[in-house]
Design a protein around this motif. Structure first.
Motif, mmCIF file in Angstrom:
data_model
loop_
_atom_site.group_PDB
_atom_site.id
_atom_site.type_symbol
_atom_site.label_atom_id
_atom_site.label_comp_id
_atom_site.label_asym_id
_atom_site.label_seq_id
_atom_site.Cartn_x
_atom_site.Cartn_y
_atom_site.Cartn_z
ATOM 1 N N GLN A 1 18.195 14.163 20.468
ATOM 2 C CA GLN A 1 18.310 13.351 21.683
ATOM 3 C C GLN A 1 17.023 12.571 21.933
ATOM 4 O OE1 GLN A 1 19.652 16.629 24.292
ATOM 5 N NE2 GLN A 1 21.184 15.166 25.023
ATOM 6 N N VAL B 1 23.233 13.343 27.828
ATOM 7 C CA VAL B 1 24.580 13.803 28.160
ATOM 8 C C VAL B 1 24.942 15.047 27.362
ATOM 9 C CG1 VAL B 1 25.395 11.528 28.876
ATOM 10 C CG2 VAL B 1 25.629 12.212 26.501
ATOM 11 N N GLN B 2 25.822 15.812 27.985
ATOM 12 C CA GLN B 2 26.336 17.016 27.345
ATOM 13 C C GLN B 2 27.816 17.097 27.697
ATOM 14 O OE1 GLN B 2 24.357 20.597 28.603
ATOM 15 N NE2 GLN B 2 25.137 21.755 26.875
ATOM 16 N N ARG B 3 28.659 17.031 26.666
ATOM 17 C CA ARG B 3 30.100 17.117 26.910
ATOM 18 C C ARG B 3 30.816 17.565 25.645
ATOM 19 N NH1 ARG B 3 30.462 10.714 26.574
ATOM 20 N NH2 ARG B 3 28.876 10.772 28.095
ATOM 21 N N ASP B 4 31.940 18.172 25.872
ATOM 22 C CA ASP B 4 32.778 18.648 24.770
ATOM 23 C C ASP B 4 31.998 19.489 23.762
ATOM 24 O OD1 ASP B 4 34.958 17.271 25.877
ATOM 25 O OD2 ASP B 4 34.471 15.441 24.772
ATOM 26 N N VAL C 1 25.901 17.309 22.517
ATOM 27 C CA VAL C 1 24.904 16.606 23.309
ATOM 28 C C VAL C 1 24.661 15.234 22.703
ATOM 29 C CG1 VAL C 1 23.741 18.699 24.121
ATOM 30 C CG2 VAL C 1 22.964 17.600 22.023
ATOM 31 N N GLN D 1 22.970 8.114 26.062
ATOM 32 C CA GLN D 1 23.596 6.825 26.309
ATOM 33 C C GLN D 1 22.707 6.064 27.272
ATOM 34 O OE1 GLN D 1 27.332 8.136 27.956
ATOM 35 N NE2 GLN D 1 26.565 8.078 30.059
#
Length: 81
Positions: A7, A65-68, A71, A74
């Protein structure tokens, strides 16, 4: 959220910054930025240094961001503060 090495690298690249640019802006050493970016997951750096790096990237418009279960980064949308 503490950013991962990937990141940090991705955020820096989104902003068109070199590793040296990021080190100077965050007031940390170049070797620290290089080491942080090489980390497979969470870099082994102090919370203070991590916060400084994250702050520079976020000030430039990067969102972590952290999803599904994954990481990433954006760019913040133009209409967001």
């Amino acid at each position: 959220m503490i950013p991962t090495g990937s990141q940090i690298r991705s955020g820096r690249e989104l902003l068109g910054m070199s590793q040296d640019d990021l080190a100077i802006a965050a007031n940390v050493g170049l070797a620290l930025v290089i080491r942080a970016e090489m980390a497979a997951h969470l870099p082994q750096i102090t919370r203070k240094d991590s916060t400084a790096i994250q702050g520079v990237l976020e000030a430039g418009g990067v969102e972590f961001v952290q999803r599904d279960g994954g990481v990433g980064v954006q760019m913040r949308k133009a209409d967001q503060p």
